[in-house]
Enzyme design. Structure first.
Site, PDB file in Angstrom:
ATOM      1  N   ASP A  15       0.826  -1.205   0.000  1.00  0.00           N
ATOM      2  CA  ASP A  15       0.000   0.000   0.000  1.00  0.00           C
ATOM      3  C   ASP A  15       0.862   1.258   0.000  1.00  0.00           C
ATOM      4  O   ASP A  15       0.653   2.159  -0.806  1.00  0.00           O
ATOM      5  CB  ASP A  15      -0.970  -0.004   1.196  1.00  0.00           C
ATOM      6  CG  ASP A  15      -0.387  -0.689   2.425  1.00  0.00           C
ATOM      7  OD1 ASP A  15       0.846  -0.634   2.614  1.00  0.00           O
ATOM      8  OD2 ASP A  15      -1.161  -1.282   3.199  1.00  0.00           O
ATOM      9  N   TYR A 183       5.005 -14.284  -0.624  1.00  0.00           N
ATOM     10  CA  TYR A 183       4.572 -14.540   0.747  1.00  0.00           C
ATOM     11  C   TYR A 183       5.109 -15.930   1.108  1.00  0.00           C
ATOM     12  O   TYR A 183       6.308 -16.116   1.156  1.00  0.00           O
ATOM     13  CB  TYR A 183       3.046 -14.459   0.838  1.00  0.00           C
ATOM     14  CG  TYR A 183       2.458 -13.153   0.319  1.00  0.00           C
ATOM     15  CD1 TYR A 183       2.747 -11.951   0.959  1.00  0.00           C
ATOM     16  CD2 TYR A 183       1.640 -13.132  -0.807  1.00  0.00           C
ATOM     17  CE1 TYR A 183       2.214 -10.746   0.487  1.00  0.00           C
ATOM     18  CE2 TYR A 183       1.104 -11.939  -1.277  1.00  0.00           C
ATOM     19  CZ  TYR A 183       1.401 -10.757  -0.625  1.00  0.00           C
ATOM     20  OH  TYR A 183       0.874  -9.570  -1.094  1.00  0.00           O
ATOM     21  N   GLN A 238      12.750   1.387  -4.562  1.00  0.00           N
ATOM     22  CA  GLN A 238      11.878   0.978  -5.652  1.00  0.00           C
ATOM     23  C   GLN A 238      12.614   0.925  -6.983  1.00  0.00           C
ATOM     24  O   GLN A 238      12.378   0.020  -7.799  1.00  0.00           O
ATOM     25  CB  GLN A 238      10.674   1.913  -5.736  1.00  0.00           C
ATOM     26  CG  GLN A 238       9.681   1.718  -4.605  1.00  0.00           C
ATOM     27  CD  GLN A 238       8.465   2.606  -4.739  1.00  0.00           C
ATOM     28  OE1 GLN A 238       8.542   3.718  -5.281  1.00  0.00           O
ATOM     29  NE2 GLN A 238       7.337   2.146  -4.224  1.00  0.00           N
ATOM     30  N   ARG A 254       4.694 -10.824  -5.899  1.00  0.00           N
ATOM     31  CA  ARG A 254       3.533 -10.925  -5.031  1.00  0.00           C
ATOM     32  C   ARG A 254       2.781  -9.606  -5.009  1.00  0.00           C
ATOM     33  O   ARG A 254       3.313  -8.551  -5.387  1.00  0.00           O
ATOM     34  CB  ARG A 254       3.972 -11.282  -3.604  1.00  0.00           C
ATOM     35  CG  ARG A 254       4.564 -10.113  -2.847  1.00  0.00           C
ATOM     36  CD  ARG A 254       5.062 -10.485  -1.470  1.00  0.00           C
ATOM     37  NE  ARG A 254       5.167  -9.299  -0.623  1.00  0.00           N
ATOM     38  CZ  ARG A 254       5.916  -9.230   0.466  1.00  0.00           C
ATOM     39  NH1 ARG A 254       6.642 -10.272   0.839  1.00  0.00           N
ATOM     40  NH2 ARG A 254       5.940  -8.121   1.190  1.00  0.00           N
ATOM     41  N   GLY A 255       1.529  -9.642  -4.531  1.00  0.00           N
ATOM     42  CA  GLY A 255       0.781  -8.415  -4.336  1.00  0.00           C
ATOM     43  C   GLY A 255       0.484  -7.698  -5.641  1.00  0.00           C
ATOM     44  O   GLY A 255       0.396  -8.313  -6.704  1.00  0.00           O
ATOM     45  N   GLU A 256       0.345  -6.374  -5.555  1.00  0.00           N
ATOM     46  CA  GLU A 256      -0.074  -5.592  -6.717  1.00  0.00           C
ATOM     47  C   GLU A 256       1.040  -4.744  -7.312  1.00  0.00           C
ATOM     48  O   GLU A 256       1.244  -4.748  -8.528  1.00  0.00           O
ATOM     49  CB  GLU A 256      -1.259  -4.702  -6.330  1.00  0.00           C
ATOM     50  CG  GLU A 256      -2.494  -5.504  -5.944  1.00  0.00           C
ATOM     51  CD  GLU A 256      -3.685  -4.619  -5.623  1.00  0.00           C
ATOM     52  OE1 GLU A 256      -3.610  -3.396  -5.866  1.00  0.00           O
ATOM     53  OE2 GLU A 256      -4.692  -5.153  -5.134  1.00  0.00           O
ATOM     54  N   ASP A 257       1.771  -4.017  -6.479  1.00  0.00           N
ATOM     55  CA  ASP A 257       2.799  -3.132  -7.023  1.00  0.00           C
ATOM     56  C   ASP A 257       3.848  -3.926  -7.792  1.00  0.00           C
ATOM     57  O   ASP A 257       4.224  -3.561  -8.910  1.00  0.00           O
ATOM     58  CB  ASP A 257       3.465  -2.339  -5.895  1.00  0.00           C
ATOM     59  CG  ASP A 257       4.512  -1.368  -6.422  1.00  0.00           C
ATOM     60  OD1 ASP A 257       4.160  -0.506  -7.254  1.00  0.00           O
ATOM     61  OD2 ASP A 257       5.682  -1.468  -6.018  1.00  0.00           O
ATOM     62  N   SER A 258       4.311  -5.033  -7.217  1.00  0.00           N
ATOM     63  CA  SER A 258       5.353  -5.802  -7.904  1.00  0.00           C
ATOM     64  C   SER A 258       4.819  -6.514  -9.139  1.00  0.00           C
ATOM     65  O   SER A 258       5.569  -6.756 -10.087  1.00  0.00           O
ATOM     66  CB  SER A 258       6.008  -6.802  -6.949  1.00  0.00           C
ATOM     67  OG  SER A 258       5.075  -7.762  -6.502  1.00  0.00           O
TER      68      SER A 258
END
Length: 348
Positions: A15, A183, A238, A254-258
């Site tokens: 986030d 994760y 980043q 994983r997730g959204e940004d990556s």
């Protein structure tokens, strides 16, 4: 314009990572930004140099602040009532409400296009009578797009993989390169076992945090790693994370940004989607794979990577690359998220 971006850090830095990319992207386009966050500690390594046009401020201090021209409420964080009251007060004083945007989570599901840009009237509390608008990042022209810096293609084209690896003490000798940012995916141990047994040498670049801990757990039960070489990485800014993805032949993210950064890298990728107790993440994963046009072997790998008791097929880098590169070309033809946010705020 003057922007207020609100972020609450839940548990995995995605986030604050997205919010920082948005904030610095706005600043690069000449906007002034205040980033209100309840835990800014990750920015010490994620964005160590900051940005002169971005103020990072403690969440609690917003209670006495006057709102700017645009308020971005990221990922369902709830604004302080005192700040909402200040939005209402500014609206009464100027006759014009600041744009109030709910920046939502990323998904390729069909409902995203229907909901992007819809108004959400505030019916109670200090903001009664005001209107928020939903803003959905996405993979099509009917959504808000993805974060993409204007100079990203040029920086990527100038990237020197060998020099980047050498500068980090990674003794690369031409073996297959994989990055691991995850994760604790159900298929991780099966993948590590397969890489260790493979006749093809592989070097796995393991990011700090949960990925490193998960790999260490696997190592505890193994006396040798065979064809697999492991390199642990420190926490990185980043920009360095982007370069890690450019350097590798396959990126496990994983997730959204990556996920977005792996798409821009244009290399084959596997997504460890954030697990939800009701398995809602699996529908989200399937929608992404549909949009990607993932070949059957990549779909099967995602099933084994993200679902317990599912077999994990062999890696097929050459077979997976065309779908990702075609998707990247489609995305590069669309407006980026920061530009779309600016247009949306002006219209609002």
């Amino acid at each position: 314009m003057y922007w207020d971006i609100f972020c609450k850090v839940i548990d995995n830095h995605g986030d604050i990572g997205v919010c920082w990319r948005v904030a610095s992207g706005l600043a690069e386009r000449g906007e002034a930004v205040r980033l209100w966050v309840d835990d800014a500690s990750a920015l010490a390594w994620m964005a160590p140099d900051g940005h002169p046009r971005v103020q990072v401020l403690p969440w609690a201090e917003c209670r006495t602040a006057r709102p700017g021209d645009v308020v971005v409420e990221a990922f369902a964080c709830e604004l302080e009532p005192a700040f909402v009251a200040a939005i209402a007060e500014r609206t009464r004083a100027t006759g014009r409400q600041p744009a109030w945007i709910n920046l939502e989570y990323l998904s390729a599901e069909a409902w995203v296009e229907r909901c992007h840009g819809l108004p959400s009237p505030v019916l109670s509390g200090p903001g009664r009578g005001l209107t928020k608008h939903f803003f959905h990042p996405g993979f099509s022209a009917a959504t808000g797009g993805l974060v993409r810096e204007p100079d990203l293609p040029e920086r990527q084209a100038a990237f020197d993989r060998q020099a980047w690896l050498r500068a980090r003490g990674i003794d690369w000798r031409g073996e297959r390169l994989l990055s691991l940012f995850c994760y604790e995916p159900p298929g991780l141990h099966a993948l590590l076992d397969a890489l260790a047994r493979s006749a093809q040498p592989t070097r796995l670049l393991v990011t700090a945090g949960r990925a490193d801990a998960a790999v260490r757990q696997w190592l505890a039960g193994h006396s040798r790693v065979g064809s697999l070489v492991l390199d642990g990485l420190p926490l990185m800014p980043q920009s360095s994370f982007d370069e890690l993805l450019w350097a590798c032949d396959l990126n496990l993210v994983r997730g959204e940004d990556s996920l977005v950064r792996a798409l821009w890298a244009g290399q084959p990728l596997v997504w460890n989607i954030y697990p939800q107790h009701d398995d809602a993440h699996l529908a989200k994963l399937d929608a992404f794979l549909d949009w990607l046009g993932a070949p059957p072997s990549l779909r099967a790998f995602h099933a084994g990577w993200n679902r317990p008791q599912q077999p994990l097929p062999a890696i097929d880098i050459d077979g997976w690359r065309p779908a990702v590169q075609q998707a990247r070309r489609r995305l590069l033809a669309l407006p980026d998220l920061v530009s779309e946010l600016m247009r949306f705020a002006v219209r609002g």
